[in-house]
Scaffold this motif. Structure first.
Motif, PDB file in Angstrom:
ATOM      1  N   THR A 295       0.788  -1.327  -0.043  1.00 25.96           N
ATOM      2  CA  THR A 295       0.164   0.025  -0.017  1.00 25.96           C
ATOM      3  C   THR A 295       0.810   1.245  -0.227  1.00 25.96           C
ATOM      4  O   THR A 295       0.298   2.230  -0.255  1.00 25.96           O
ATOM      5  CB  THR A 295      -0.922   0.138   1.335  1.00 25.96           C
ATOM      6  N   GLU A 296       2.008   1.293   0.276  1.00 27.00           N
ATOM      7  CA  GLU A 296       2.875   2.351   0.214  1.00 27.00           C
ATOM      8  C   GLU A 296       4.535   1.920  -0.087  1.00 27.00           C
ATOM      9  O   GLU A 296       4.613   1.070   0.258  1.00 27.00           O
ATOM     10  CB  GLU A 296       3.100   3.060   1.827  1.00 27.00           C
ATOM     11  N   ASP A 297       5.212   2.890  -0.450  1.00 23.75           N
ATOM     12  CA  ASP A 297       6.483   2.692  -0.826  1.00 23.75           C
ATOM     13  C   ASP A 297       6.772   1.205  -1.401  1.00 23.75           C
ATOM     14  O   ASP A 297       7.701   0.310  -1.260  1.00 23.75           O
ATOM     15  CB  ASP A 297       7.532   2.222   0.544  1.00 23.75           C
ATOM     16  N   VAL A 298       6.002   1.372  -2.544  1.00 28.83           N
ATOM     17  CA  VAL A 298       5.670  -0.139  -2.970  1.00 28.83           C
ATOM     18  C   VAL A 298       7.169  -0.803  -3.529  1.00 28.83           C
ATOM     19  O   VAL A 298       7.351  -2.107  -3.346  1.00 28.83           O
ATOM     20  CB  VAL A 298       4.590  -0.018  -4.184  1.00 28.83           C
ATOM     21  N   LEU A 299       7.863   0.178  -4.396  1.00 28.49           N
ATOM     22  CA  LEU A 299       9.121  -0.918  -4.768  1.00 28.49           C
ATOM     23  C   LEU A 299       9.955  -1.051  -3.821  1.00 28.49           C
ATOM     24  O   LEU A 299      10.847  -2.089  -3.804  1.00 28.49           O
ATOM     25  CB  LEU A 299       9.547   0.261  -5.982  1.00 28.49           C
ATOM     26  N   ALA A 300      10.111  -0.064  -2.983  1.00 29.45           N
ATOM     27  CA  ALA A 300      11.091  -0.501  -1.759  1.00 29.45           C
ATOM     28  C   ALA A 300      10.686  -1.708  -0.816  1.00 29.45           C
ATOM     29  O   ALA A 300      11.561  -2.672  -0.891  1.00 29.45           O
ATOM     30  CB  ALA A 300      11.197   0.719  -0.735  1.00 29.45           C
ATOM     31  N   HIS A 301       9.548  -2.074  -0.744  1.00 26.86           N
ATOM     32  CA  HIS A 301       8.976  -3.064   0.088  1.00 26.86           C
ATOM     33  C   HIS A 301       9.326  -4.365  -0.668  1.00 26.86           C
ATOM     34  O   HIS A 301       9.416  -5.436  -0.515  1.00 26.86           O
ATOM     35  CB  HIS A 301       7.478  -2.978   0.396  1.00 26.86           C
ATOM     36  N   GLY A 302       8.826  -4.006  -1.971  1.00 28.58           N
ATOM     37  CA  GLY A 302       9.108  -5.195  -2.763  1.00 28.58           C
ATOM     38  C   GLY A 302      10.433  -5.491  -3.119  1.00 28.58           C
ATOM     39  O   GLY A 302      10.724  -7.048  -2.892  1.00 28.58           O
ATOM     40  N   ARG A 303      11.162  -4.975  -3.199  1.00 29.91           N
ATOM     41  CA  ARG A 303      12.744  -5.168  -3.390  1.00 29.91           C
ATOM     42  C   ARG A 303      13.239  -5.865  -1.799  1.00 29.91           C
ATOM     43  O   ARG A 303      13.830  -7.103  -2.149  1.00 29.91           O
ATOM     44  CB  ARG A 303      13.645  -3.921  -3.659  1.00 29.91           C
ATOM     45  N   ASP A 304      12.677  -5.367  -0.927  1.00 30.52           N
ATOM     46  CA  ASP A 304      13.115  -5.939   0.460  1.00 30.52           C
ATOM     47  C   ASP A 304      12.409  -7.253   0.431  1.00 30.52           C
ATOM     48  O   ASP A 304      13.469  -8.174   0.969  1.00 30.52           O
ATOM     49  CB  ASP A 304      12.469  -5.084   1.320  1.00 30.52           C
ATOM     50  N   LEU A 306      11.739  -9.401  -1.927  1.00 32.43           N
ATOM     51  CA  LEU A 306      12.536 -10.267  -3.029  1.00 32.43           C
ATOM     52  C   LEU A 306      13.669 -10.703  -2.231  1.00 32.43           C
ATOM     53  O   LEU A 306      13.886 -11.937  -2.321  1.00 32.43           O
ATOM     54  CB  LEU A 306      12.707  -9.400  -4.298  1.00 32.43           C
ATOM     55  N   LEU A 307      14.603  -9.862  -1.496  1.00 33.79           N
ATOM     56  CA  LEU A 307      16.034 -10.156  -1.029  1.00 33.79           C
ATOM     57  C   LEU A 307      15.694 -11.410   0.298  1.00 33.79           C
ATOM     58  O   LEU A 307      16.188 -12.098   0.182  1.00 33.79           O
ATOM     59  CB  LEU A 307      16.717  -9.007  -0.712  1.00 33.79           C
ATOM     60  N   ARG A 308      14.860 -10.814   0.844  1.00 34.87           N
ATOM     61  CA  ARG A 308      14.433 -11.240   2.349  1.00 34.87           C
ATOM     62  C   ARG A 308      14.093 -12.963   1.959  1.00 34.87           C
ATOM     63  O   ARG A 308      14.293 -13.789   2.714  1.00 34.87           O
ATOM     64  CB  ARG A 308      13.460 -10.614   2.978  1.00 34.87           C
ATOM     65  N   LYS A 309      13.117 -12.911   1.051  1.00 37.18           N
ATOM     66  CA  LYS A 309      12.408 -14.249   0.795  1.00 37.18           C
ATOM     67  C   LYS A 309      13.224 -15.064  -0.168  1.00 37.18           C
ATOM     68  O   LYS A 309      13.140 -16.271  -0.181  1.00 37.18           O
ATOM     69  CB  LYS A 309      11.108 -14.181   0.001  1.00 37.18           C
ATOM     70  N   GLY A 310      14.026 -14.758  -0.967  1.00 42.66           N
ATOM     71  CA  GLY A 310      15.193 -15.432  -1.663  1.00 42.66           C
ATOM     72  C   GLY A 310      14.344 -15.874  -2.791  1.00 42.66           C
ATOM     73  O   GLY A 310      14.646 -16.890  -3.429  1.00 42.66           O
ATOM     74  N   ALA A 311      13.430 -15.441  -3.359  1.00 41.70           N
ATOM     75  CA  ALA A 311      12.509 -15.846  -4.547  1.00 41.70           C
ATOM     76  C   ALA A 311      13.238 -15.251  -5.902  1.00 41.70           C
ATOM     77  O   ALA A 311      13.989 -14.379  -5.707  1.00 41.70           O
ATOM     78  CB  ALA A 311      11.015 -15.418  -4.467  1.00 41.70           C
ATOM     79  N   ASP A 312      12.845 -15.784  -6.980  1.00 36.29           N
ATOM     80  CA  ASP A 312      13.522 -15.330  -8.311  1.00 36.29           C
ATOM     81  C   ASP A 312      13.121 -14.247  -8.851  1.00 36.29           C
ATOM     82  O   ASP A 312      13.629 -13.243  -9.357  1.00 36.29           O
ATOM     83  CB  ASP A 312      13.285 -16.654  -9.189  1.00 36.29           C
ATOM     84  N   ALA A 313      11.584 -14.037  -8.351  1.00 39.16           N
ATOM     85  CA  ALA A 313      10.841 -12.685  -8.875  1.00 39.16           C
ATOM     86  C   ALA A 313       9.716 -12.386  -7.796  1.00 39.16           C
ATOM     87  O   ALA A 313       8.991 -13.536  -7.116  1.00 39.16           O
ATOM     88  CB  ALA A 313      10.385 -12.938 -10.145  1.00 39.16           C
ATOM     89  N   ILE A 314       9.355 -11.419  -7.831  1.00 36.90           N
ATOM     90  CA  ILE A 314       8.156 -10.943  -6.760  1.00 36.90           C
ATOM     91  C   ILE A 314       7.291  -9.902  -7.912  1.00 36.90           C
ATOM     92  O   ILE A 314       7.706  -9.318  -8.491  1.00 36.90           O
ATOM     93  CB  ILE A 314       8.383  -9.931  -5.780  1.00 36.90           C
ATOM     94  N   THR A 334       4.225  -4.858 -11.051  1.00 36.56           N
ATOM     95  CA  THR A 334       5.521  -4.643 -11.669  1.00 36.56           C
ATOM     96  C   THR A 334       6.194  -6.167 -11.152  1.00 36.56           C
ATOM     97  O   THR A 334       6.085  -6.586 -10.293  1.00 36.56           O
ATOM     98  CB  THR A 334       6.318  -3.680 -10.506  1.00 36.56           C
ATOM     99  N   PHE A 335       7.068  -6.498 -12.423  1.00 40.96           N
ATOM    100  CA  PHE A 335       7.729  -7.810 -12.250  1.00 40.96           C
ATOM    101  C   PHE A 335       9.332  -7.665 -11.796  1.00 40.96           C
ATOM    102  O   PHE A 335       9.935  -6.927 -12.581  1.00 40.96           O
ATOM    103  CB  PHE A 335       7.614  -8.433 -13.658  1.00 40.96           C
ATOM    104  N   LEU A 336       9.252  -7.936 -10.535  1.00 40.99           N
ATOM    105  CA  LEU A 336      10.743  -7.412  -9.801  1.00 40.99           C
ATOM    106  C   LEU A 336      11.482  -8.737  -9.707  1.00 40.99           C
ATOM    107  O   LEU A 336      11.099  -9.548  -9.290  1.00 40.99           O
ATOM    108  CB  LEU A 336      10.311  -6.910  -8.519  1.00 40.99           C
ATOM    109  N   THR A 337      12.734  -8.576 -10.308  1.00 39.09           N
ATOM    110  CA  THR A 337      13.716  -9.499 -10.227  1.00 39.09           C
ATOM    111  C   THR A 337      15.171  -8.941  -9.612  1.00 39.09           C
ATOM    112  O   THR A 337      14.945  -7.514  -9.268  1.00 39.09           O
ATOM    113  CB  THR A 337      14.211 -10.203 -11.460  1.00 39.09           C
ATOM    114  N   ARG A 338      16.115  -9.662  -9.248  1.00 42.00           N
ATOM    115  CA  ARG A 338      17.264  -8.947  -8.659  1.00 42.00           C
ATOM    116  C   ARG A 338      17.704  -7.596  -9.248  1.00 42.00           C
ATOM    117  O   ARG A 338      18.386  -6.877  -8.817  1.00 42.00           O
ATOM    118  CB  ARG A 338      18.293  -9.720  -8.425  1.00 42.00           C
ATOM    119  N   ASP A 339      17.597  -7.979 -10.678  1.00 40.74           N
ATOM    120  CA  ASP A 339      18.343  -6.879 -11.557  1.00 40.74           C
ATOM    121  C   ASP A 339      17.304  -6.009 -12.402  1.00 40.74           C
ATOM    122  O   ASP A 339      17.800  -5.065 -13.151  1.00 40.74           O
ATOM    123  CB  ASP A 339      19.459  -7.326 -12.485  1.00 40.74           C
ATOM    124  N   ARG A 340      16.124  -6.251 -12.501  1.00 40.94           N
ATOM    125  CA  ARG A 340      15.227  -5.600 -13.358  1.00 40.94           C
ATOM    126  C   ARG A 340      13.888  -5.282 -12.555  1.00 40.94           C
ATOM    127  O   ARG A 340      13.392  -6.045 -11.711  1.00 40.94           O
ATOM    128  CB  ARG A 340      14.857  -6.493 -14.331  1.00 40.94           C
TER     129      ARG A 340
END
Ligand code: CTP
Length: 386
Positions: A295-304, A306-314, A334-340
């Motif tokens: 609901t807020e800071d969408v990209l930052a929470h998403g990145r966090d 992704l890294l915390r859970k160790g998935a290939d993408a979120i 937004t399809f979020l991977t470690r580099d995109r």
């Protein structure tokens, strides 16, 4: 229309309702010149210009004729002459359906790649209750579309998908739940199935109909979802966690309905993180994709996440946006991977499901190159990127 079909509906009614020409006769269509050779080869024309031959309802008789190559009317002749995919939706009395002759014919047809839309159980026209009732239109249409729109780029994959919102009981009538409708997960399941994957859909309660040809495992609680997912993990090559999983459950559950008596404090305990367990137990080559509703800071929470859970993408949902997300038929993610971070446009959930699958498959191609030993430099550089 076969002779039997015309006993139920007059060809003229059928023509008026569909707005299409109705063919009833192998030899001389009504009103045409008996000496006109074109009418006699109409079944060949029809057979060649057809995208799919769908027989719904299919009688025991037509299944037997198809299975044994008997061509004594327009439909049976066309069946032999066509190379298009054939789909049959049988409907008959339950005893006729269960008869060894019918079942043997079905087996012959299935081995010849005729798609069979299984009949449903229920009240039959003859008054019996049992298997034999024509499948719902939705199931027939789904099968036809899956045959026609087959992309097959997920053939050989087993995709394990979770969907819906888990529920944690407070007492026998109440639960802690969330607003997930399950639509995104079900759309992913349907899309993956259409593209040739075997799909296992572990579903928390939803109001949705299961997509055709998908194995559904119904669950209610987070614990049940966890057991269902981990118990099937060894079969999966791609895991997509679209479910909205309860993060907390009541520490204890009342045996009887709780009565209202003044303020109430609930004590909650965290549930186990299924995605984290999946990542921990993954086999090499298995792709793991999570979803996140923020609901807020969408990209930052998403990145966090992704890294915390160790998935290939979120797959990141901004649920504060109007008209998309929860319970809507549309979504933008937004399809979020470690580099995109790939913005996928607002689309129906079903359309978006295909785009998400496209992105998931692009994760797989570099992975294959990493495994190839033909170019060690390339393998190393890709490996270093993660
Ligand atoms: N998930 C899970 N098990 C849980 C909680 C979440 O497998 N107990 C999965 C969801 O299916 C989803 C992803 O983790 O794919 C992200 O879910 P989300 O609820 O957004 O993440 P949380 O772990 O709850 O993180 P936070 O509380 O920080 O939002």
């Amino acid at each position: 229309m076969t002779a039997a079909a015309q006993q139920f509906i007059a060809p003229l009614t059928f023509a008026a309702l569909t707005g299409h020409k109705v063919i009833t006769d192998l030899w001389t269509p009504e009103g045409s010149d008996p000496g006109d050779a074109s009418s006699a080869i109409e079944h060949i024309d029809a057979a060649q210009s057809t995208d799919a031959l769908v027989v719904a309802p299919a009688t025991a008789d037509i299944l037997a004729k198809f299975a044994h190559g008997i061509a004594d009317d327009f439909l049976t002749t066309m069946y032999l002459a066509t190379t298009a995919p054939v789909i049959v939706a049988p409907a008959m009395n339950a005893n006729m359906w269960n008869h060894a002759a019918t079942q043997a014919n079905l087996e012959i047809l299935a081995n010849r790649h005729v798609r069979i839309v299984a009949p449903e159980s229920g009240y039959l026209a003859c008054g019996m209750v049992g298997a034999g009732r024509l499948a719902e239109n939705r199931g027939i249409v789904d099968t036809v579309l899956s045959v026609l729109l087959h992309r097959n780029d997920l053939a050989g994959e087993t995709v394990l998908i979770t969907a819906g919102g888990t529920r944690e009981a407070l007492d026998p009538v109440r639960f802690l739940g969330n607003r997930s409708s399950g639509k995104m997960g079900y759309a992913m399941a349907e899309a993956a199935q259409r593209r040739g994957a075997r799909v296992i859909l572990v579903s928390a309660p939803t109001a949705l109909r299961a997509p055709a040809n998908v194995e559904v495992v119904p669950v209610v609680t987070t614990q049940q979802m966890r057991d269902a997912v981990l118990g099937r993990l060894d079969q999966a090559s791609i895991v997509i966690k679209a479910a909205a999983v309860a993060d907390y459950r009541p520490r204890s559950q009342a045996d009887q309905k709780m009565r209202r008596k003044g303020p109430l404090t609930l004590e909650l305990e965290p549930t186990e993180d299924i995605l984290a367990a999946v990542v921990e137990q993954r086999r090499p080559g298995m792709l793991v994709v999570g979803f996140a509703a923020e609901t807020e800071d969408v990209l930052a929470h998403g990145r966090d996440k992704l890294l915390r859970k160790g998935a290939d993408a979120i797959v990141l949902n901004d649920v504060s946006r109007e008209g998309v997300g929860f319970d809507s038929d549309r979504n933008a993610v937004t399809f979020l991977t470690r580099d995109r971070a790939i913005e996928l446009p607002e689309l129906t959930k079903r359309e978006l499901a295909d785009q998400i699958l496209d992105e998931i498959l692009t994760l797989r191609s570099p992975r294959k190159e990493v495994l190839s030993e033909s170019d060690p430099d390339l393998s190393m550089s890709l490996g270093e990127q993660g």
